[in-house]
Design a protein around this motif. Structure first.
Motif, PDB file in Angstrom:
ATOM      1  N   ASN A   1      39.818  38.386  52.512  1.00 20.87           N
ATOM      2  CA  ASN A   1      39.302  38.817  51.225  1.00 20.87           C
ATOM      3  C   ASN A   1      40.432  39.158  50.256  1.00 20.87           C
ATOM      4  OD1 ASN A   1      37.749  39.777  49.154  1.00 20.87           O
ATOM      5  ND2 ASN A   1      37.429  41.788  50.101  1.00 20.87           N
ATOM      6  N   ILE A   2      40.826  38.181  49.456  1.00 19.99           N
ATOM      7  CA  ILE A   2      41.908  38.422  48.496  1.00 19.99           C
ATOM      8  C   ILE A   2      41.494  39.470  47.478  1.00 19.99           C
ATOM      9  CG2 ILE A   2      43.406  37.347  46.763  1.00 19.99           C
ATOM     10  CD1 ILE A   2      43.370  34.876  48.207  1.00 19.99           C
ATOM     11  N   ALA A   3      40.188  39.604  47.241  1.00 19.28           N
ATOM     12  CA  ALA A   3      39.706  40.553  46.236  1.00 19.28           C
ATOM     13  C   ALA A   3      39.759  41.995  46.731  1.00 19.28           C
ATOM     14  CB  ALA A   3      38.284  40.192  45.817  1.00 19.28           C
ATOM     15  N   HIS A   4      40.304  42.215  47.927  1.00 16.24           N
ATOM     16  CA  HIS A   4      40.299  43.576  48.435  1.00 16.24           C
ATOM     17  C   HIS A   4      41.188  44.496  47.599  1.00 16.24           C
ATOM     18  CE1 HIS A   4      38.259  45.544  51.629  1.00 16.24           C
ATOM     19  NE2 HIS A   4      39.303  46.303  51.870  1.00 16.24           N
ATOM     20  N   GLY A   5      42.289  43.954  47.112  1.00 20.28           N
ATOM     21  CA  GLY A   5      43.142  44.742  46.226  1.00 20.28           C
ATOM     22  C   GLY A   5      42.417  45.085  44.932  1.00 20.28           C
ATOM     23  N   SER A   6      41.539  44.184  44.504  1.00 20.02           N
ATOM     24  CA  SER A   6      40.775  44.434  43.283  1.00 20.02           C
ATOM     25  C   SER A   6      39.785  45.571  43.488  1.00 20.02           C
ATOM     26  CB  SER A   6      40.026  43.171  42.876  1.00 20.02           C
ATOM     27  OG  SER A   6      40.903  42.079  42.852  1.00 20.02           O
ATOM     28  N   LEU A   7      39.191  45.637  44.687  1.00 17.99           N
ATOM     29  CA  LEU A   7      38.265  46.728  44.976  1.00 17.99           C
ATOM     30  C   LEU A   7      39.006  48.064  44.946  1.00 17.99           C
ATOM     31  CD1 LEU A   7      36.238  45.014  47.851  1.00 17.99           C
ATOM     32  CD2 LEU A   7      35.447  45.505  45.532  1.00 17.99           C
ATOM     33  N   TYR A   8      40.214  48.048  45.482  1.00 19.68           N
ATOM     34  CA  TYR A   8      41.066  49.242  45.445  1.00 19.68           C
ATOM     35  C   TYR A   8      41.329  49.642  43.991  1.00 19.68           C
ATOM     36  CZ  TYR A   8      45.469  51.899  46.165  1.00 19.68           C
ATOM     37  OH  TYR A   8      46.461  52.829  46.175  1.00 19.68           O
ATOM     38  N   MET A   9      41.632  48.633  43.181  1.00 20.11           N
ATOM     39  CA  MET A   9      41.930  48.900  41.767  1.00 20.11           C
ATOM     40  C   MET A   9      40.721  49.489  41.052  1.00 20.11           C
ATOM     41  SD  MET A   9      43.265  46.190  38.939  1.00 20.11           S
ATOM     42  CE  MET A   9      41.681  45.410  38.730  1.00 20.11           C
ATOM     43  N   ILE A  10      39.546  48.901  41.291  1.00 14.29           N
ATOM     44  CA  ILE A  10      38.331  49.465  40.684  1.00 14.29           C
ATOM     45  C   ILE A  10      38.173  50.912  41.097  1.00 14.29           C
ATOM     46  CG2 ILE A  10      35.833  49.296  40.502  1.00 14.29           C
ATOM     47  CD1 ILE A  10      35.889  46.503  41.123  1.00 14.29           C
TER      48      ILE A  10
ATOM     49  N   VAL B   1      39.000  37.968  42.138  1.00 15.81           N
ATOM     50  CA  VAL B   1      40.170  38.701  41.648  1.00 15.81           C
ATOM     51  C   VAL B   1      40.284  38.526  40.139  1.00 15.81           C
ATOM     52  CG1 VAL B   1      42.693  38.809  41.667  1.00 15.81           C
ATOM     53  CG2 VAL B   1      41.451  38.525  43.807  1.00 15.81           C
ATOM     54  N   LEU B   2      40.156  37.276  39.698  1.00 13.82           N
ATOM     55  CA  LEU B   2      40.273  36.992  38.270  1.00 13.82           C
ATOM     56  C   LEU B   2      39.171  37.689  37.475  1.00 13.82           C
ATOM     57  CD1 LEU B   2      41.041  33.162  38.461  1.00 13.82           C
ATOM     58  CD2 LEU B   2      42.643  35.006  38.045  1.00 13.82           C
ATOM     59  N   VAL B   3      37.935  37.568  37.984  1.00 16.86           N
ATOM     60  CA  VAL B   3      36.801  38.150  37.265  1.00 16.86           C
ATOM     61  C   VAL B   3      36.927  39.670  37.195  1.00 16.86           C
ATOM     62  CG1 VAL B   3      34.309  38.479  37.309  1.00 16.86           C
ATOM     63  CG2 VAL B   3      35.282  36.237  37.861  1.00 16.86           C
ATOM     64  N   ILE B   4      37.238  40.273  38.352  1.00 14.89           N
ATOM     65  CA  ILE B   4      37.308  41.743  38.385  1.00 14.89           C
ATOM     66  C   ILE B   4      38.445  42.246  37.486  1.00 14.89           C
ATOM     67  CG2 ILE B   4      37.800  43.732  39.859  1.00 14.89           C
ATOM     68  CD1 ILE B   4      36.342  42.290  42.107  1.00 14.89           C
TER      69      ILE B   4
ATOM     70  N   THR C   1      37.780  44.747  34.388  1.00 15.39           N
ATOM     71  CA  THR C   1      38.458  46.035  34.281  1.00 15.39           C
ATOM     72  C   THR C   1      39.156  46.167  32.924  1.00 15.39           C
ATOM     73  OG1 THR C   1      38.867  45.814  36.640  1.00 15.39           O
ATOM     74  CG2 THR C   1      39.980  47.603  35.518  1.00 15.39           C
ATOM     75  N   LEU C   2      39.800  45.070  32.526  1.00 15.86           N
ATOM     76  CA  LEU C   2      40.470  45.072  31.217  1.00 15.86           C
ATOM     77  C   LEU C   2      39.461  45.339  30.106  1.00 15.86           C
ATOM     78  CD1 LEU C   2      42.952  44.326  29.387  1.00 15.86           C
ATOM     79  CD2 LEU C   2      42.137  41.976  29.471  1.00 15.86           C
TER      80      LEU C   2
ATOM     81  N   ALA D   1      38.710  35.656  33.586  1.00 17.05           N
ATOM     82  CA  ALA D   1      37.315  35.793  34.005  1.00 17.05           C
ATOM     83  C   ALA D   1      36.595  34.457  33.879  1.00 17.05           C
ATOM     84  CB  ALA D   1      36.619  36.850  33.165  1.00 17.05           C
ATOM     85  N   LEU D   2      36.867  33.760  32.779  1.00 17.93           N
ATOM     86  CA  LEU D   2      36.225  32.476  32.551  1.00 17.93           C
ATOM     87  C   LEU D   2      36.620  31.488  33.649  1.00 17.93           C
ATOM     88  CD1 LEU D   2      34.346  31.427  30.399  1.00 17.93           C
ATOM     89  CD2 LEU D   2      36.317  30.510  29.176  1.00 17.93           C
ATOM     90  N   LEU D   3      37.923  31.448  33.928  1.00 19.09           N
ATOM     91  CA  LEU D   3      38.427  30.554  34.974  1.00 19.09           C
ATOM     92  C   LEU D   3      37.801  30.917  36.320  1.00 19.09           C
ATOM     93  CD1 LEU D   3      40.503  28.284  35.309  1.00 19.09           C
ATOM     94  CD2 LEU D   3      42.192  30.005  35.900  1.00 19.09           C
ATOM     95  N   GLY D   4      37.777  32.217  36.599  1.00 15.02           N
ATOM     96  CA  GLY D   4      37.175  32.679  37.853  1.00 15.02           C
ATOM     97  C   GLY D   4      35.715  32.276  37.934  1.00 15.02           C
TER      98      GLY D   4
END
Lengths: 632, 255
Positions: A38-47, A107-110, A114-115, A596-599
């Motif tokens: 899950n590459i998005a795991h860092g994103s969950l941490y960031m959220i 990752v891209l979307v999150i 966030t931004l 986000a669009l790319l994601g």
């Protein structure tokens, strides 16, 4: 450094280890049960850091902070469950690594979400109510909050152990980690189990993020930094092992703290600034562990998951129709400068696309037919680019020489790294290649006197007659076409067959006299060299090269291109690279939220074409054929 | 002269002596069956001969060369072919390409980068496929084959390096009785034609008694019998191993 200072740094390291452990434990649990990296795991941490910040500042007080941390963890857990139900559940049966593409899109979307919600500024949270002071330890002041963090890590580790050992859910998780198919055969509701694990992993990431707000500001760069660290920790500790994750988190954090503590040290006139070596040190530890213990400190050899992916079609030489199509494409590309006379930008984009095609094709060479999923292909791109650029900078080398040196340096790097990498397989190979790429990146970034550090190397312009756009475009086209066709030729030759034989069944390949590791090692080297050409061209196309262009994101771009096009076809990487490069360029120019669009587009493609664009197209045609046959 | 000589071979896993001081020979052209109940050590024995497992002690000799410590690929190069208990092919290739791959390796052409592999040794590959009756399927993807056909293709691959010894670990596992007989009859015919020695393990006694020249019996890691079909059939120890003595049942009744 005195002994006391040394111990103090060790304590600092322990408090940093806790946060690292939470993310890594979640990542490890999810991988163990669902086999999803899950590459998005860092994103969950960031959220987690952002949500906790909002609650702590909006509600305020002790409840806002401490209650906020708990609520944040639960919320992020819910987000994780939602991701699993809405997205991942649909693609468990997709080919291996395809989930990776989906989580990267997340990752891209999150990141952009966030931004959009919190804005681009770094946000520093309040200090922890009740733990604002510090106590004196070894003659220095250590914040009480750090001491609290030191104990939170082991406490959560203990809780997880209890949960895994005593509860039914925990038993199911351990069972699924060992043999997922068997758990399914025993009638366990896998969907529930997977959702539960994903939620638990996300909750841990959220908790880790929330706990950080009193120490570090919430920033948008957190996601990729944290996921990089978490990968290292999980791999060092052993995939699926919670205790291993804690052990590894402590080791990594201690090594980093030690490097910072050592600072600048003189070795007989030779100064080394250790505080700048943290990144290199981290990845060196990982490389060393993987070489000594290929499955991590406390990990076990992975049970091979019986592939649910559709088997690959045999390679057939191109049909006359494909050959004609290829020729037409080449003619169009040759005529592009004429067609696009009025929009000079088209050629710039054309050069970018061609370089991306060469990059992706070289990655596909080892990923597809070789079965080696490299997460660090940027290393060879970087070696090629820097090899060429540094020759120009230091020796004023002509472009021809610099472009010839690019694949050579990449080849040397690939021979060195590949020798270690082919000894591993699966996720471990992926992580080791990532580690090597990070070492190259860190070396370039931190060796300022040679490489110019973060500024990079400037003024790498092509020499005449290629110093204008059109001739340089032709040069790029010629080299890209040469590279792509060369790799294709190799795949149809005995060597390419041996690569596939070694991938299909290593045991059987060895039993008919093939040295599988050697074949794969040479394949790795060939791919590295061709990738080096792409890197060299890139340096001259941009006139400069900097560390940020050879970072993790380039490796991931390569993966996305290959998977997007379809890993099982030879034209896949060409289509994937073209689509991705054009999309990225178009969206970067049209919106601030291009990520986000790319994601979003990647997610759509993943759900619509689970075998890549070309793969999906091929399937569509073969379905047509069978239905028309049935009709006649 | 014996082709393969096994001398006091032993292997333990933890406390279990899977293979215990086993010695036997295979003469040139002999069709030798290695039988025994489940867990007798047949596969362990096989995997030591083909180089996948290092023996704890003992020696393995083939035509005067010691095989101990050699890798599977080196053992194959000495002229020993092998088939697997669970047959499989290289699934991303066609049937004939599977055979061509073995022929390419046999001709030491693996590291060639230019000439298309599909054009190499095609004639010879077709010949080998014809010998196992699979020439009609030559250009089909091998993953589409029925299991019995995969076994035949595997045999063609194993014959690609003109082996003088063939190791077959349960060649008929997972096949219907009719298919079993056909396959073993085919192997037997090829072996006689080419003068190859064969060592095979087998669970089907019909197959063993009908085709093997000689039979050796393993039980709990030890070699307990060695002889032709008749002497094995009449051997009281072998009967005991296969059918039991009934003593366990009597004991539990005595309670």
């Amino acid at each position: 450094m005195s002994f006391n200072a040394f111990l103090f740094q060790a304590l600092n390291g322990l408090s940093a280890a806790s946060g690292l452990f939470f993310v890594a434990a979640g990542l490890s649990l999810i991988f163990g049960v669902t086999r999803i990296v899950n590459i998005a795991h860092g994103s969950l941490y960031m959220i987690g850091t952002y949500i906790a910040y909002s609650i702590a500042t909006k509600v305020g007080g002790a409840f806002g902070f401490w209650g906020g941390i708990v609520i944040t963890a639960l919320l992020v857990g819910l987000i994780g469950a939602a991701i699993e139900i809405v997205l991942l559940r649909r693609i468990y049966r997709a080919p291996e690594l395809f989930q990776l593409l989906a989580t990267f899109a997340l990752v891209l979307v999150i990141n952009d979400a966030t931004l959009w919600i919190w804005g681009p500024e770094d946000l520093l949270g309040p200090r922890a109510p009740g733990l604002t002071g510090s106590i004196e330890v070894l003659g220095r002041r250590l914040p009480t909050y750090d001491i609290f963090l030191i104990f939170v890590g082991p406490f959560v580790l203990w809780m997880l152990h209890l949960a895994l050992a005593k509860t039914r859910f925990g038993r199911l998780m351990r069972a699924a980690t060992q043999d997922r198919e068997m758990v399914g055969a025993l009638g366990v509701n896998q969907a529930m189990l997977f959702t539960g694990v994903f939620a638990l992993g996300a909750l841990l990431a959220g908790l880790g993020g929330a706990l950080q707000i009193a120490r570090e500001p919430a920033t948008l760069a957190t996601d990729l930094i944290v996921i990089g660290d978490a990968f290292v920790v999980v791999v060092v500790g052993g995939m699926g092992s919670i205790s291993g994750a804690y052990l590894a988190a402590v080791i990594i954090a201690e090594v980093k703290a030690l490097c910072i503590g050592l600072g600048i040290v003189n070795f007989g006139g030779f100064t080394v600034n250790f505080s700048k070596l943290t990144l290199v040190a981290e990845f060196l530890v990982m490389a060393a562990v993987l070489i000594a213990r290929p499955y991590g400190l406390l990990g076990r050899e992975q049970v091979a998951v019986r592939s649910v992916a559709e088997p690959e079609e045999p390679l057939r030489p191109s049909t006359p129709a494909t050959k004609i199509a290829g020729l037409i494409l080449l003619v169009v590309l040759v005529c592009l400068p004429l067609i696009a006379k009025n929009s000079p930008y088209t050629l710039v984009l054309g050069i970018d696309v061609l370089i991306a095609v060469l990059f992706a094709t070289s990655l596909h060479f080892i990923m597809g037919p070789g079965g080696m999923h490299s997460f660090g292909h940027a290393a060879y791109f970087g070696l090629g680019a820097y090899g060429a650029a540094l020759l120009v900078k230091w020796f004023a080398a002509p472009m021809g020489l610099a472009l010839a040196a690019a694949p050579m340096l990449a080849l040397v790097g690939a021979l060195l790294f590949g020798w270690f990498a082919v000894r591993l397989s699966g996720v471990y190979l992926a992580m080791l290649t990532l580690a090597f790429a990070q070492i190259v990146w860190a070396a370039v970034f931190q060796w300022e006197t040679l490489t110019g550090g973060s500024n990079g190397v400037l003024g790498v312009w092509p020499s005449a007659p290629f110093d204008t756009r059109t001739p340089f475009y032709f040069l790029t086209l010629a080299l890209a076409a040469f590279g792509v066709l060369l790799l294709r030729k190799f795949l149809f030759a005995p060597f390419g067959y041996a690569m596939r034989a070694g991938r299909d069944s290593p045991l059987r390949a060895e039993a008919i006299g093939l040295d599988v590791k050697r074949v794969h090692w040479l394949a790795f080297a060939i791919a590295g060299a061709v990738c080096g050409i792409a890197g060299g061209l890139f340096a001259f196309a941009k006139g400069s090269i900097s560390p940020e262009t050879i970072g993790v994101s380039r490796s991931i771009d390569g993966l996305v291109m290959v998977l997007l096009g379809g890993i099982q076809t030879l034209t896949g990487p060409i289509v994937g690279a073209s689509v991705y490069a054009v999309l990225q360029d178009y969206m970067m120019r049209s919106t601030e939220y291009w990520r986000a669009l790319l994601g979003g587009i990647i997610l759509l493609l993943v759900l619509a074409f689970p075998s890549g664009i070309v793969g999906g197209f091929v399937k569509l045609i073969s379905r047509r054929k069978t239905t028309s046959k049935a009709a006649s | 002269m014996s082709d393969l000589a096994i001398r006091s071979l032993s292997k333990s896993f933890g406390g279990v002596r899977a293979v215990n001081d086993v010695s036997f020979d295979i003469k040139r052209g002999e069709f030798l069956a290695l039988i025994g109940p489940n867990g007798a050590g047949k596969s362990t024995c096989f995997n030591m001969i083909n180089g996948q497992l290092p023996p704890d002690s003992g020696e393995i000799w083939f035509e005067g060369a010691k095989l101990n410590g050699k890798k599977p690929r080196d053992i194959w190069r000495l002229g020993i072919g092998r088939t697997f208990q669970v047959a499989a092919t290289f699934n991303s290739m066609t049937v004939i390409e599977n055979v061509q791959m073995a022929l390419i390796s046999h001709a030491n052409q693996v590291y060639r980068l230019w000439k298309p592999a599909a054009s190499l040794h095609r004639e010879r590959a077709l010949e080998l496929l014809a010998q196992v009756g699979m020439q009609d399927a030559a250009d089909r993807p091998s993953r589409e084959l029925a299991y019995g056909d995969v076994k035949r293709v595997e045999l063609a691959i194993a014959l690609a390096n003109d082996p003088r010894l063939l190791l077959m670990d349960e060649p008929t596992a997972g096949m219907a009785p009719k298919e079993r007989n056909d396959l073993i009859a085919l192997v037997k015919r090829l072996v006689i034609e080419k003068g190859i020695s064969v060592l095979f393990t087998e669970h089907s006694m019909d197959v063993v008694f009908a085709f093997a020249d000689r039979i050796i019996v393993l039980a709990r890691g030890r070699l307990i019998a060695d002889g032709d079909a008749k002497s094995i059939r009449d051997n009281p120890q072998v009967r005991e191993v296969y059918f039991g003595t009934g003593k366990t049942f009597q004991k539990s009744e005595a309670h």
